[in-house]
Design an enzyme around this catalytic site. Structure first.
Site, PDB file in Angstrom:
ATOM      1  N   LYS A  37     -14.392 -71.821  16.904  1.00 28.91           N
ATOM      2  CA  LYS A  37     -13.356 -70.979  16.307  1.00 28.91           C
ATOM      3  C   LYS A  37     -13.589 -69.510  16.683  1.00 28.91           C
ATOM      4  O   LYS A  37     -14.656 -69.153  17.189  1.00 28.91           O
ATOM      5  CB  LYS A  37     -13.366 -71.144  14.786  1.00 28.91           C
ATOM      6  N   TYR A 263     -16.362 -36.755  15.214  1.00 27.10           N
ATOM      7  CA  TYR A 263     -15.486 -36.527  14.075  1.00 27.10           C
ATOM      8  C   TYR A 263     -16.262 -36.170  12.816  1.00 27.10           C
ATOM      9  O   TYR A 263     -17.321 -36.748  12.538  1.00 27.10           O
ATOM     10  CB  TYR A 263     -14.645 -37.772  13.796  1.00 27.10           C
TER      11      TYR A 263
END
Length: 367
Positions: A37, A263
């Site tokens: 998966k 940032y």
């Protein structure tokens, strides 16, 4: 050869090693289900499925219906169990010969209706029992209801009965795990006695395979182990991570004491510092939790901390004292520096890290 961009290298020989290691832990008559998966835990589901099919895996498991459809459309022929199907996808499941996990009365009712409308006979399903994980599955007291509904239709047939351990990797939870085993055995035997035939029973995940051989039953499931991680340092040493995430140094800056990086100025230099910018960020799966010097990357075999906030497409690292230049290779995780170590230092787990690697990161298959 140095990489020229960010790459996730996928080593199929490592996959083969891990599969054979795990397969050797079970008896020859016990079937193996490979859990692929989430793009095969962030790698390449179709490529890995084809390799595992060639190695002799008996079943595959995916989370959602579309994952199974993708495998079918690329030629995978082995049985594929959809672990968390939704009733709106039952027509597609039947059209692509996928096996649904049936985990509630609602799902059972809807699948029987879909199978009957499609004039199916003995369409295979797997019954999911809830033995304590409390995520998906029929509670033990629902067994009579399941049997009554199955008795009223010939459209479906129980191909498998399964459950999922909650803490098979944790020795402190051995009593709870034993309770799960006992519950699963008792309820599944009751169902089998009324069915009159014996579906495949499967309970073990990777840690269950390694720690609870008495719970192997007819089939075992392995996910994280295939990708090189065994939930313990001892087993990790015997497995090989199949994925290596590499990138390059885009630019080097020399910043002075007191200057900031990135940032919100989250990194402020306490001394003159040499930093490098790398071309990947949280849009590539290296989430913000890995910033602020919580974990390191490898530059020419030296560890360099990730500094400041991780940006969407870039991260910055402190390379003070490291002999390197623009264009040099940087390894985030792989065989020598594992994803488990990288993730653990930031307070998460290898599963989250490797399944987060964005599809925009180029995959390179190493045969």
């Amino acid at each position: 050869m140095k990489p020229s961009e960010t790459l996730l290298e996928i080593d199929l020989k490592a996959l083969e090693h891990n599969y054979r290691f795990l397969a050797a832990k079970v008896k020859e008559n016990v079937k193996k289900m490979a859990v692929i998966k989430a793009f095969a835990y962030g790698s390449d589901s179709v490529t890995l499925a084809k390799k595992l099919e060639a190695l002799g895996v008996d079943y595959f498991a995916v989370a959602y219906t579309q994952e199974g459809i993708d495998l079918r459309e690329d030629g995978i022929t082995q049985p594929i169990l959809v672990l968390h199907p939704q009733s709106t996808h039952f027509q597609e499941i039947i059209d692509h010969c996928l096996i649904p996990s049936i985990y509630s009365e609602f799902v059972l009712n809807h699948f029987i209706t879909s199978a009957e409308e499609n004039q199916q006979h003995d369409y295979p399903i797997h019954l999911k029992l809830n033995t304590g994980l409390n995520r998906l599955g029929f509670d033990p007291e629902e067994a009579p209801m399941i049997l009554e509904k199955l008795k009223q239709t010939s459209s479906t047939k129980v191909d498998g009965i399964f459950s999922h351990f909650a803490a098979s990797e944790d020795p402190k939870e051995k009593e709870f795990t034993q309770h799960q085993m006992d519950t699963f055995k008792k309820v599944s035997e009751k169902i089998i006695a009324h069915l009159g035939y014996a579906p495949l029973r499967h309970l073990c995940n990777t840690s269950g395979i390694l720690n609870y051989p008495e719970a192997h039953f007819d089939m075992v499931r392995t996910g994280i182990g295939l990708y090189g991680y065994g939930n313990s340092k001892e087993i990790d040493q015997q497995l090989i991570p199949i994925g290596t995430l590499k990138t390059i140094i885009s630019q080097i800056h020399h910043i002075k004491k007191g200057e900031s990086v990135g940032y919100n100025r989250m990194f402020k230099a306490t001394k003159d510092t040499k930093i490098a910018t790398l071309p990947l960020g949280h849009a590539d799966g290296i989430n913000r939790i890995y910033g602020k010097q919580k974990t390191h990357v490898s530059v020419n075999k030296h560890l360099a901390p990730i500094i400041g906030n991780v940006c969407m497409d870039m991260i910055m690292i402190d390379i003070s004292g490291i002999d390197c230049e623009e264009g040099d290779e940087v390894i985030l995780f792989g065989k020598e520096k594992s994803a488990e170590d990288f993730a653990h230092n930031a307070g998460t787990i290898s599963y989250e890290l490797i399944t987060s690697i964005s599809q925009r990161v180029k995959r390179k298959i190493i045969p």
